[in-house]
Write an enzyme that holds these catalytic residues in place. Structure first.
Site, PDB file in Angstrom:
ATOM      1  N   LYS A  37       0.762  -1.306   0.149  1.00  0.00           N
ATOM      2  CA  LYS A  37       0.138  -0.103   0.085  1.00  0.00           C
ATOM      3  C   LYS A  37       1.011   1.193  -0.102  1.00  0.00           C
ATOM      4  O   LYS A  37       0.334   2.366  -0.304  1.00  0.00           O
ATOM      5  CB  LYS A  37      -0.897   0.142   1.252  1.00  0.00           C
ATOM      6  CG  LYS A  37      -1.790  -1.137   1.457  1.00  0.00           C
ATOM      7  CD  LYS A  37      -2.467  -1.148   2.897  1.00  0.00           C
ATOM      8  CE  LYS A  37      -3.185  -2.207   3.336  1.00  0.00           C
ATOM      9  NZ  LYS A  37      -3.687  -2.077   4.697  1.00  0.00           N
ATOM     10  N   GLY A  38       2.056   1.045   0.258  1.00  0.00           N
ATOM     11  CA  GLY A  38       2.949   2.089   0.500  1.00  0.00           C
ATOM     12  C   GLY A  38       3.078   3.259  -0.655  1.00  0.00           C
ATOM     13  O   GLY A  38       3.373   4.366  -0.281  1.00  0.00           O
ATOM     14  N   GLU A  88       7.236   2.398  -6.404  1.00  0.00           N
ATOM     15  CA  GLU A  88       7.640   2.098  -4.961  1.00  0.00           C
ATOM     16  C   GLU A  88       7.822   2.948  -4.172  1.00  0.00           C
ATOM     17  O   GLU A  88       8.308   4.105  -4.619  1.00  0.00           O
ATOM     18  CB  GLU A  88       8.870   0.871  -5.155  1.00  0.00           C
ATOM     19  CG  GLU A  88       8.768  -0.442  -5.056  1.00  0.00           C
ATOM     20  CD  GLU A  88       8.242  -0.788  -3.559  1.00  0.00           C
ATOM     21  OE1 GLU A  88       7.652  -0.215  -2.773  1.00  0.00           O
ATOM     22  OE2 GLU A  88       8.513  -1.999  -3.259  1.00  0.00           O
ATOM     23  N   ASP A  89       7.338   2.764  -3.045  1.00  0.00           N
ATOM     24  CA  ASP A  89       7.694   3.782  -2.004  1.00  0.00           C
ATOM     25  C   ASP A  89       9.195   4.101  -1.580  1.00  0.00           C
ATOM     26  O   ASP A  89       9.579   5.271  -1.800  1.00  0.00           O
ATOM     27  CB  ASP A  89       6.883   3.749  -0.673  1.00  0.00           C
ATOM     28  CG  ASP A  89       6.867   2.259  -0.204  1.00  0.00           C
ATOM     29  OD1 ASP A  89       7.535   1.533  -0.720  1.00  0.00           O
ATOM     30  OD2 ASP A  89       6.341   2.000   0.917  1.00  0.00           O
ATOM     31  N   ASP A 127      14.614  -0.541   0.218  1.00  0.00           N
ATOM     32  CA  ASP A 127      15.546  -0.814   1.490  1.00  0.00           C
ATOM     33  C   ASP A 127      16.435  -1.840   1.187  1.00  0.00           C
ATOM     34  O   ASP A 127      17.519  -1.628   0.679  1.00  0.00           O
ATOM     35  CB  ASP A 127      14.441  -1.165   2.553  1.00  0.00           C
ATOM     36  CG  ASP A 127      15.190  -1.026   3.899  1.00  0.00           C
ATOM     37  OD1 ASP A 127      16.294  -0.556   4.037  1.00  0.00           O
ATOM     38  OD2 ASP A 127      14.401  -1.649   4.899  1.00  0.00           O
ATOM     39  N   LYS A 157      17.320   3.695   0.766  1.00  0.00           N
ATOM     40  CA  LYS A 157      18.226   3.412   1.802  1.00  0.00           C
ATOM     41  C   LYS A 157      19.309   2.657   1.320  1.00  0.00           C
ATOM     42  O   LYS A 157      19.451   1.509   1.582  1.00  0.00           O
ATOM     43  CB  LYS A 157      17.639   2.977   2.762  1.00  0.00           C
ATOM     44  CG  LYS A 157      16.549   3.867   3.546  1.00  0.00           C
ATOM     45  CD  LYS A 157      16.237   3.135   4.923  1.00  0.00           C
ATOM     46  CE  LYS A 157      14.925   3.309   5.389  1.00  0.00           C
ATOM     47  NZ  LYS A 157      14.311   2.639   6.501  1.00  0.00           N
ATOM     48  N   PHE A 189      14.411   4.592  10.027  1.00  0.00           N
ATOM     49  CA  PHE A 189      12.644   4.275   9.704  1.00  0.00           C
ATOM     50  C   PHE A 189      11.833   5.553   9.757  1.00  0.00           C
ATOM     51  O   PHE A 189      11.793   6.328  10.361  1.00  0.00           O
ATOM     52  CB  PHE A 189      12.055   3.365  10.799  1.00  0.00           C
ATOM     53  CG  PHE A 189      10.942   2.309  10.274  1.00  0.00           C
ATOM     54  CD1 PHE A 189      11.198   1.374   9.481  1.00  0.00           C
ATOM     55  CD2 PHE A 189       9.806   2.916  10.356  1.00  0.00           C
ATOM     56  CE1 PHE A 189      10.251   0.656   8.831  1.00  0.00           C
ATOM     57  CE2 PHE A 189       8.621   2.054   9.738  1.00  0.00           C
ATOM     58  CZ  PHE A 189       9.055   1.092   9.068  1.00  0.00           C
ATOM     59  N   VAL A 190      11.194   5.589   8.397  1.00  0.00           N
ATOM     60  CA  VAL A 190      10.471   6.745   8.252  1.00  0.00           C
ATOM     61  C   VAL A 190       8.796   6.344   8.009  1.00  0.00           C
ATOM     62  O   VAL A 190       8.573   5.321   7.525  1.00  0.00           O
ATOM     63  CB  VAL A 190      11.035   7.371   6.674  1.00  0.00           C
ATOM     64  CG1 VAL A 190      12.386   8.177   7.052  1.00  0.00           C
ATOM     65  CG2 VAL A 190      11.280   6.629   5.609  1.00  0.00           C
ATOM     66  N   ASP A 243       4.085   3.232   6.174  1.00  0.00           N
ATOM     67  CA  ASP A 243       3.571   3.277   7.408  1.00  0.00           C
ATOM     68  C   ASP A 243       4.624   2.377   8.457  1.00  0.00           C
ATOM     69  O   ASP A 243       5.604   2.014   8.145  1.00  0.00           O
ATOM     70  CB  ASP A 243       2.303   2.262   7.283  1.00  0.00           C
ATOM     71  CG  ASP A 243       2.811   0.663   6.949  1.00  0.00           C
ATOM     72  OD1 ASP A 243       3.685   0.421   6.236  1.00  0.00           O
ATOM     73  OD2 ASP A 243       2.446  -0.129   7.734  1.00  0.00           O
ATOM     74  N   ARG A 289       0.311   6.558   7.272  1.00  0.00           N
ATOM     75  CA  ARG A 289       0.367   6.824   6.164  1.00  0.00           C
ATOM     76  C   ARG A 289      -0.329   8.081   5.491  1.00  0.00           C
ATOM     77  O   ARG A 289       0.185   8.497   4.286  1.00  0.00           O
ATOM     78  CB  ARG A 289      -0.377   5.726   5.256  1.00  0.00           C
ATOM     79  CG  ARG A 289       0.183   4.115   5.383  1.00  0.00           C
ATOM     80  CD  ARG A 289      -0.796   3.409   4.449  1.00  0.00           C
ATOM     81  NE  ARG A 289      -0.644   1.977   4.843  1.00  0.00           N
ATOM     82  CZ  ARG A 289       0.125   1.094   4.607  1.00  0.00           C
ATOM     83  NH1 ARG A 289       1.632   1.567   3.865  1.00  0.00           N
ATOM     84  NH2 ARG A 289       0.521  -0.133   4.893  1.00  0.00           N
TER      85      ARG A 289
END
Ligand code: IMP
Length: 179
Positions: free
Chosen positions: A41-42, A97-98, A101, A129, A150-151, A157, A163
């Site tokens: 969902k990001g 993509e959000d 990582d 990242k 962590f953001v 989320d 979100r």
């Protein structure tokens, strides 16, 4: 927002960057059959803003994959929870993509979508990242490289919270560490 330690990227900074990314994508995909594949969902907020900055016709579809569950570290196990509805054979795919990582989710998505004979596959990611990368995965269109914090916000989320924040913020460690 009391759980946010500090704002990393403001609403205005993000909007400026998304406009630039949209302009680059518009130029690169002129006259091409482009399908934006948003990763639920990001990526929903980024996708909603980005698609309106792409001034060439696009189709939009979604995939959902399992990644972190409710924690903040990657399990390395990726599973399809929702697949595409559109056929992508012979079409140009842009995965939206959000954040990249470890890169495991992206590697898996590129693998699976490549097997469907698209004309091309590229990746647009709002955040990267690079410090945490475990595999060779590089977004073709990138918003911002960020440090290993962590953001949350702008679609991202922690345990389904935060979100809807309009900016990207660093979460206070005590908001996700137990006890
Ligand atoms: P990867 O497979 O480790 O690259 O993880 C990618 C996914 O993990 C992203 O699509 C996010 O859903 C999630 N993720 C990674 N880092 C963060 C973060 O800092 N905040 C929120 N979600 C994150």
């Amino acid at each position: 927002m009391q759980d946010v330690q500090r704002v990393l990227l403001s609403e205005e900074e993000i909007a400026r960057k998304v406009k630039q990314l949209g302009a680059a994508i518009t130029e690169d995909y002129q006259g091409k059959d482009l399908v934006l594949v948003g990763i639920l969902k990001g990526a929903i907020v980024f996708l909603a803003d980005l698609m309106r900055e792409i001034k060439t016709p696009v189709n939009v579809d979604f995939m959902a994959v399992s990644s972190y569950g409710e924690g903040t570290t990657s399990s390395g196990v990726v599973r399809i929870l929702k697949d595409l509805e559109l056929s992508v054979e012979g079409r140009h795919i842009l995965i939206v993509e959000d954040i990249v990582d470890t890169g495991l989710t992206l590697e898996y998505l590129v693998d699976i979508l490549s097997s469907r004979q698209p004309a091309s596959i590229r990746v647009a990611a709002l955040l990267d990242k690079p410090d945490r990368r475990m595999v060779d995965a590089v977004p073709d269109y990138l918003g911002f490289s960020i440090p290993d914090d962590f953001v949350v916000g702008y679609g991202l989320d922690f345990a389904e919270q935060y979100r809807s924040l309009p900016y990207v913020g660093i979460l206070k460690p005590d908001a996700y560490q137990e006890g």
